[in-house]
Design an enzyme around this catalytic site. Structure first.
Site, PDB file in Angstrom:
ATOM      1  CE  LYS A  47      -4.620  -0.930   1.746  1.00 31.58           C
ATOM      2  NZ  LYS A  47      -5.602  -0.642   2.802  1.00 31.58           N
ATOM      3  NE  ARG A  96     -14.893   1.057   5.174  1.00 33.05           N
ATOM      4  CZ  ARG A  96     -13.958   1.329   4.313  1.00 33.05           C
ATOM      5  NH1 ARG A  96     -13.439   2.522   4.251  1.00 33.05           N
ATOM      6  NH2 ARG A  96     -13.520   0.396   3.482  1.00 33.05           N
ATOM      7  CB  SER A 134      -6.453   5.176   5.785  1.00 30.48           C
ATOM      8  OG  SER A 134      -6.896   4.591   6.988  1.00 30.48           O
TER       9      SER A 134
HETATM   10  N1  COA Z   1     -13.312   3.396   9.464  1.00 33.25           N
HETATM   11  C1  COA Z   1     -12.568   3.992   8.549  1.00 33.25           C
HETATM   12  N2  COA Z   1     -11.911   3.339   7.594  1.00 33.25           N
HETATM   13  C2  COA Z   1     -12.023   2.028   7.575  1.00 33.25           C
HETATM   14  C3  COA Z   1     -12.797   1.316   8.495  1.00 33.25           C
HETATM   15  C4  COA Z   1     -13.470   2.070   9.467  1.00 33.25           C
HETATM   16  N3  COA Z   1     -14.238   1.510  10.399  1.00 33.25           N
HETATM   17  N4  COA Z   1     -12.729   0.011   8.209  1.00 33.25           N
HETATM   18  C5  COA Z   1     -11.940  -0.107   7.160  1.00 33.25           C
HETATM   19  N5  COA Z   1     -11.513   1.109   6.756  1.00 33.25           N
HETATM   20  C6  COA Z   1     -10.672   1.447   5.606  1.00 33.25           C
HETATM   21  C7  COA Z   1      -9.233   1.513   5.917  1.00 33.25           C
HETATM   22  O1  COA Z   1      -8.869   2.801   6.332  1.00 33.25           O
HETATM   23  C8  COA Z   1      -8.636   1.139   4.599  1.00 33.25           C
HETATM   24  O2  COA Z   1      -8.597   2.275   3.762  1.00 33.25           O
HETATM   25  P1  COA Z   1      -7.484   2.443   2.640  1.00 33.25           P
HETATM   26  O3  COA Z   1      -7.632   1.289   1.702  1.00 33.25           O
HETATM   27  O4  COA Z   1      -7.862   3.725   2.080  1.00 33.25           O
HETATM   28  O5  COA Z   1      -6.158   2.435   3.340  1.00 33.25           O
HETATM   29  C9  COA Z   1      -9.630   0.146   4.025  1.00 33.25           C
HETATM   30  O6  COA Z   1     -10.829   0.402   4.670  1.00 33.25           O
HETATM   31  C10 COA Z   1      -9.349  -1.288   4.313  1.00 33.25           C
HETATM   32  O7  COA Z   1      -8.121  -1.394   4.853  1.00 33.25           O
HETATM   33  P2  COA Z   1      -7.703  -1.992   6.293  1.00 33.25           P
HETATM   34  O8  COA Z   1      -8.835  -2.104   7.234  1.00 33.25           O
HETATM   35  O9  COA Z   1      -6.479  -1.290   6.719  1.00 33.25           O
HETATM   36  O10 COA Z   1      -7.429  -3.368   5.914  1.00 33.25           O
HETATM   37  P3  COA Z   1      -6.481  -3.737   4.825  1.00 33.25           P
HETATM   38  O11 COA Z   1      -7.385  -4.246   3.782  1.00 33.25           O
HETATM   39  O12 COA Z   1      -5.496  -2.705   4.466  1.00 33.25           O
HETATM   40  O13 COA Z   1      -5.699  -4.829   5.642  1.00 33.25           O
HETATM   41  C11 COA Z   1      -5.162  -6.985   6.405  1.00 33.25           C
HETATM   42  C12 COA Z   1      -5.980  -6.103   5.475  1.00 33.25           C
HETATM   43  C13 COA Z   1      -3.945  -6.300   6.953  1.00 33.25           C
HETATM   44  C14 COA Z   1      -6.037  -7.388   7.555  1.00 33.25           C
HETATM   45  C15 COA Z   1      -4.800  -8.196   5.552  1.00 33.25           C
HETATM   46  O14 COA Z   1      -4.113  -7.754   4.407  1.00 33.25           O
HETATM   47  C16 COA Z   1      -3.950  -9.182   6.299  1.00 33.25           C
HETATM   48  O15 COA Z   1      -4.453  -9.942   7.083  1.00 33.25           O
HETATM   49  N6  COA Z   1      -2.622  -9.166   6.023  1.00 33.25           N
HETATM   50  C17 COA Z   1      -1.674 -10.092   6.626  1.00 33.25           C
HETATM   51  C18 COA Z   1      -1.283 -11.180   5.634  1.00 33.25           C
HETATM   52  C19 COA Z   1      -2.349 -12.234   5.567  1.00 33.25           C
HETATM   53  O16 COA Z   1      -2.648 -12.941   6.523  1.00 33.25           O
HETATM   54  N7  COA Z   1      -2.929 -12.363   4.366  1.00 33.25           N
HETATM   55  C20 COA Z   1      -3.976 -13.327   4.127  1.00 33.25           C
HETATM   56  C21 COA Z   1      -5.321 -12.754   4.420  1.00 33.25           C
HETATM   57  S1  COA Z   1      -6.598 -13.888   4.060  1.00 33.25           S
END
Ligand code: COA
Length: 175
Positions: A47, A96, A134
């Protein structure tokens, strides 16, 4: 020890670049269901985060001071390995809008395939935060838009610092 006597630990994973009030809202809701919530910050280099991992952890720690029973850590590699290490019973994810669902459903089922004992719990933030992400926060802040209602105070301050640093770097680079 019987299951019901164990401290119920839930892990709230994400990139949190940066943490928003929507995330804080989810943490508050998760604490009504679980005794301990670990906010687990994924390095997620794909990211290209604005804040490095230590900055993200530090902001989350400061923004969650009001809660007891919240800890903040990072984890390398697979979430499911980290869940086992923390003896956590559930993964918390915020939903959301319907558009979040497909991706979240895929991740939840993959995590279940990797470890059938771990459940994913989806929580909805307050409707006033449903449009937040974010990336949007970063975009609005980068053009000087007002974000202070949408992020914890420490995040507003750090974003202003980053913007000032970027501005000073671009002026010093000019011939
Ligand atoms: N309020 C505001 N924003 C929110 C939110 C809330 N309640 N819930 C989710 N979001 C937003 C985040 O800000 C993020 O925005 P962005 O894309 O603009 O940065 C987006 O929704 C989703 O991102 P986030 O919640 O940070 O999750 P992610 O998708 O970036 O992270 C992980 C996902 C880290 C949980 C996942 O990649 C992971 O588990 N990684 C580890 C490796 C792994 O095990 N992989 C296999 C997974 S099956």
């Amino acid at each position: 020890m019987e299951n019901h006597e164990q401290a119920q630990v839930a892990v709230y994973p994400g990139t949190f670049d940066p943490i928003t009030k929507g995330h804080i809202d989810i943490i508050g809701r998760a604490l009504r269901l679980f005794q301990n919530v670990v906010v687990a910050v994924a390095p997620n280099p794909s990211k290209v985060p604005l804040f490095d991992i230590d900055e993200r952890i530090d902001m989350i720690r400061q923004a969650t001071q009001e809660f007891s029973n919240v800890s903040v850590e990072t984890f390398p590699g697979l979430l499911i390995h980290y869940m086992r290490k923390r003896k956590a019973v559930a993964i918390i994810r915020g939903i959301r809008a319907i558009s979040d669902f497909e991706y979240e459903f895929q991740m939840a089922l993959m995590n279940r395939k990797l470890d059938r004992h771990v459940e994913t719990v989806f929580l909805m933030p307050s409707e006033k935060y449903t449009y937040l992400s974010s990336s949007l926060i970063k975009e609005v802040a980068s053009y000087g838009g007002e974000i202070s209602d949408l992020v914890p105070e420490i995040v507003s301050a750090k974003m202003a610092e980053k913007a000032a640093l970027k501005k000073s770097q671009s002026t010093t680079r000019k011939p």
